[in-house]
Write a protein that holds these residues in place. Sequence first.
Motif, PDB file in Angstrom:
ATOM      1  N   THR A  20      -9.977  12.361   0.763  1.00  0.00           N
ATOM      2  CA  THR A  20     -11.142  13.158   1.158  1.00  0.00           C
ATOM      3  C   THR A  20     -12.286  12.905   0.195  1.00  0.00           C
ATOM      4  OG1 THR A  20     -10.394  15.028  -0.149  1.00  0.00           O
ATOM      5  CG2 THR A  20      -9.717  14.969   2.157  1.00  0.00           C
ATOM      6  N   LYS A  21     -13.456  13.174   0.657  1.00  0.00           N
ATOM      7  CA  LYS A  21     -14.616  13.011  -0.190  1.00  0.00           C
ATOM      8  C   LYS A  21     -14.652  14.140  -1.233  1.00  0.00           C
ATOM      9  CE  LYS A  21     -17.518  10.782   3.211  1.00  0.00           C
ATOM     10  NZ  LYS A  21     -18.773  10.831   3.946  1.00  0.00           N
TER      11      LYS A  21
ATOM     12  N   ARG B  80       0.836  -1.187   0.000  1.00  0.00           N
ATOM     13  CA  ARG B  80       0.000   0.000   0.000  1.00  0.00           C
ATOM     14  C   ARG B  80       0.868   1.233   0.000  1.00  0.00           C
ATOM     15  NH1 ARG B  80      -4.983  -0.366   4.091  1.00  0.00           N
ATOM     16  NH2 ARG B  80      -6.391  -1.090   2.524  1.00  0.00           N
ATOM     17  N   LEU B  81       0.483   2.180  -0.928  1.00  0.00           N
ATOM     18  CA  LEU B  81       1.273   3.405  -1.008  1.00  0.00           C
ATOM     19  C   LEU B  81       0.653   4.543  -0.204  1.00  0.00           C
ATOM     20  CD1 LEU B  81       2.211   3.308  -4.764  1.00  0.00           C
ATOM     21  CD2 LEU B  81       3.596   2.625  -2.818  1.00  0.00           C
ATOM     22  N   ARG B  82      -0.659   4.522  -0.116  1.00  0.00           N
ATOM     23  CA  ARG B  82      -1.334   5.617   0.593  1.00  0.00           C
ATOM     24  C   ARG B  82      -2.263   5.048   1.653  1.00  0.00           C
ATOM     25  NH1 ARG B  82      -3.181   9.721  -4.174  1.00  0.00           N
ATOM     26  NH2 ARG B  82      -1.115  10.035  -4.995  1.00  0.00           N
ATOM     27  N   ASP B  83      -2.443   5.871   2.628  1.00  0.00           N
ATOM     28  CA  ASP B  83      -3.353   5.485   3.685  1.00  0.00           C
ATOM     29  C   ASP B  83      -4.773   5.803   3.248  1.00  0.00           C
ATOM     30  OD1 ASP B  83      -4.375   4.663   6.065  1.00  0.00           O
ATOM     31  OD2 ASP B  83      -3.940   6.562   7.095  1.00  0.00           O
ATOM     32  N   ARG B  84      -5.662   4.905   3.520  1.00  0.00           N
ATOM     33  CA  ARG B  84      -7.050   5.068   3.111  1.00  0.00           C
ATOM     34  C   ARG B  84      -7.717   6.258   3.800  1.00  0.00           C
ATOM     35  NH1 ARG B  84     -10.771  -0.189   2.421  1.00  0.00           N
ATOM     36  NH2 ARG B  84      -9.869  -0.374   0.396  1.00  0.00           N
ATOM     37  N   ARG B  85      -7.352   6.629   4.945  1.00  0.00           N
ATOM     38  CA  ARG B  85      -7.940   7.744   5.673  1.00  0.00           C
ATOM     39  C   ARG B  85      -7.503   9.099   5.130  1.00  0.00           C
ATOM     40  NH1 ARG B  85      -6.320   5.763  11.470  1.00  0.00           N
ATOM     41  NH2 ARG B  85      -4.531   5.272  10.217  1.00  0.00           N
ATOM     42  N   SER B  86      -6.456   9.151   4.338  1.00  0.00           N
ATOM     43  CA  SER B  86      -5.973  10.430   3.818  1.00  0.00           C
ATOM     44  C   SER B  86      -6.796  10.914   2.622  1.00  0.00           C
ATOM     45  CB  SER B  86      -4.502  10.327   3.424  1.00  0.00           C
ATOM     46  OG  SER B  86      -4.368   9.447   2.326  1.00  0.00           O
TER      47      SER B  86
END
Length: 137
Positions: free
Chosen positions: A10-11, A2-8
Amino acid sequence: MRLRDRRSFTKPEVMIIPMIDVMFFLLVFFMISTLYMVDVKTIAVHLPQAVHADTQAKVNYLVTLKKDGTLWLDDRQINKFDLLKEAAAACRINPQFVVVIRADQGLDYGQVVALLDELKGAGITHFGLAAEGSNEQ
């Protein structure tokens, strides 16, 4: 991996302020452009002033009588014979046919009356005389 965090993430959002700016610009554009569309098909004459002049929304024939004696139907110059012939033919088709005469302020009143008389002789019974509206009361 995984390269990015899912929480980062935005909608997605709809940006309403730029859309309001565009709509306001279009509103102003159309308001200003309609002001210049009023006299597109008319010949420039100096009309007399009238305090109680009304605005006619629907005009069949707009006849302009200039100071030099020339006749104009909408935006084209026309001779009196052709004007009377076309107006009489249009009056036979439409019984509510209206002719509005725009006469220059410095024009001899007798020329306006002569034109009205000839139009009446051709069978036209509904007339209007154009004037500039005045804001004075």
